[in-house]
Enzyme design. Structure first.
Site, mmCIF file in Angstrom:
data_model
loop_
_atom_site.group_PDB
_atom_site.id
_atom_site.type_symbol
_atom_site.label_atom_id
_atom_site.label_comp_id
_atom_site.label_asym_id
_atom_site.label_seq_id
_atom_site.Cartn_x
_atom_site.Cartn_y
_atom_site.Cartn_z
ATOM 1 N N ASP A 42 1.700 0.078 0.405
ATOM 2 C CA ASP A 42 2.416 -0.838 -0.500
ATOM 3 C C ASP A 42 3.492 -1.589 0.292
ATOM 4 O O ASP A 42 4.170 -2.464 -0.243
ATOM 5 C CB ASP A 42 2.985 -0.117 -1.730
ATOM 6 N N SER A 43 3.589 -1.286 1.607
ATOM 7 C CA SER A 43 4.422 -2.105 2.498
ATOM 8 C C SER A 43 3.944 -3.552 2.486
ATOM 9 O O SER A 43 4.646 -4.436 2.973
ATOM 10 C CB SER A 43 4.379 -1.547 3.929
ATOM 11 N N LYS A 47 -2.721 7.457 -1.726
ATOM 12 C CA LYS A 47 -1.478 8.080 -1.252
ATOM 13 C C LYS A 47 -0.392 7.836 -2.288
ATOM 14 O O LYS A 47 -0.337 6.762 -2.897
ATOM 15 C CB LYS A 47 -1.059 7.478 0.096
ATOM 16 N N GLU A 68 3.948 8.780 -3.132
ATOM 17 C CA GLU A 68 5.218 9.281 -2.585
ATOM 18 C C GLU A 68 5.800 10.352 -3.503
ATOM 19 O O GLU A 68 5.770 10.207 -4.726
ATOM 20 C CB GLU A 68 6.221 8.120 -2.461
ATOM 21 N N GLU A 104 7.864 10.625 6.731
ATOM 22 C CA GLU A 104 8.512 9.416 7.252
ATOM 23 C C GLU A 104 10.017 9.630 7.441
ATOM 24 O O GLU A 104 10.698 10.207 6.582
ATOM 25 C CB GLU A 104 8.283 8.268 6.248
HETATM 26 O O1 KIV Z 1 3.370 1.506 2.713
HETATM 27 C C1 KIV Z 1 3.233 1.882 3.881
HETATM 28 O O2 KIV Z 1 2.872 1.125 4.793
HETATM 29 C C2 KIV Z 1 3.541 3.266 4.186
HETATM 30 C C3 KIV Z 1 3.683 3.631 5.630
HETATM 31 C C4 KIV Z 1 5.007 3.183 6.104
HETATM 32 C C5 KIV Z 1 3.449 5.061 5.850
HETATM 33 O O3 KIV Z 1 3.704 4.042 3.293
#
Ligand code: KIV
Length: 275
Positions: free
Chosen positions: A44-45, A113, A115, A182
């Site tokens: 989500d980056s 994924k 968090e 992280e």
């Molecule tokens: O969203 C993302 O790119 C991430 C990485 C920084 C692990 O969660």
């Protein structure tokens, strides 16, 4: 060889490091895949790197599905993991399963994924029960920046490390196949990796994690003025791109592009027929 979650487990057993990079589009995913990187994270980056937001908070399920589709078309072998965006797994377990399912069914990802630590254990268990592999993410979790008060290294006190170790254990019990850790001190990254049976993929968590992940624009030096301590520029692609854009501009302006070799031709007699 198509990489599976089982490959991740075996790699940890054999002590082989796992490679992961982010990607958000077909072209980049194809290049990363061809380079033999084992896993692609549609992070989500993309809120920051593709959409230009100043955090990941505004990213939607539709954004994630759109980019996951593009990446899965390019990734022939790499395991594609799609991030669950902020508020897509916070409201109810049922909604979390539906949203995880959309990333798999519509996006084509092999895993999701999310968090969070033990507070999300029930949600993770439910998603895993739907036969959807889940990668955890603890430590500096960017969706929590408002709660953290900014991007701050986590796990700097004994109490904070104890909580991270408890979270890592809770993820194991919930059934994750891997977890990203992280922004923690290297010693803490090592302790977490050694305390769980699943592979820990570090980002800013030191060299002793079971694998590493980076945001691809960071490692390619596409933001020359932004280089957190944990990032290494493996190339300065930003400079190369800017020079190419500038050269293109100069050549269009001075008439040297397009040249003969870039030009389609028609026989003179065909032109003569027009008069
Ligand atoms: O969203 C993302 O790119 C991430 C990485 C920084 C692990 O969660």
């Amino acid at each position: 060889m198509k990489i599976t979650t089982d490959y991740f487990r075996k790699a940890k057993e054999k002590g082989e490091k796992i490679t992961m990079l982010t990607a958000y589009d077909y072209t980049t995913a194809s290049l990363i895949d061809e380079a033999g990187i084992e896993s692609i994270l549609v992070g989500d980056s993309l809120g920051n790197t593709i959409l230009g937001y100043d955090s990941t908070i505004p990213v939607t399920m539709e954004d994630m599905i759109h980019h996951t589709k593009a990446v899965t078309r390019g990734a022939k072998n790499a395991l594609v993991i799609a991030d669950m965006p902020f508020m897509s797994y916070h409201v109810s377990v049922e909604q979390s399963c539906i949203n995880a399912g959309r990333l798999i069914k519509e996006g084509g990802a092999a895993a999701v994924k999310l968090e969070g630590g033990k507070e999300f254990a029930e949600t993770i268990k439910a998603i895993v029960r739907c036969q959807i592999p889940v990668c955890g993410h603890i430590g500096l979790t960017p969706q929590s920046i408002n709660a953290f008060g900014g991007f701050k290294v986590q796990g700097k006190t004994a109490e904070a490390v104890k909580k991270l170790l408890e979270d890592a254990k809770a993820l194991e019990e919930a059934g994750v196949f891997a977890a990203v850790v992280e922004g923690v001190p290297a010693k803490v990254g090592k302790m977490i990796s050694e305390s769980v049976s699943y592979p820990v993929i570090g980002i800013g968590a030191g060299k002793d994690c079971d694998g590493q992940v980076l945001v691809y624009q960071d490692m390619l030096g596409m933001y020359p003025d932004f280089k957190p301590k944990f990032v290494k520029h493996f190339a300065l692609v930003g400079d190369v791109m800017k020079k190419a854009f500038k050269d293109y501009s100069d050549e269009v302006k001075n008439g040297t592009f397009p040249a003969e070799e870039h030009t389609y031709k028609i026989k003179d007699e065909e032109i003569e027929k027009l008069y």
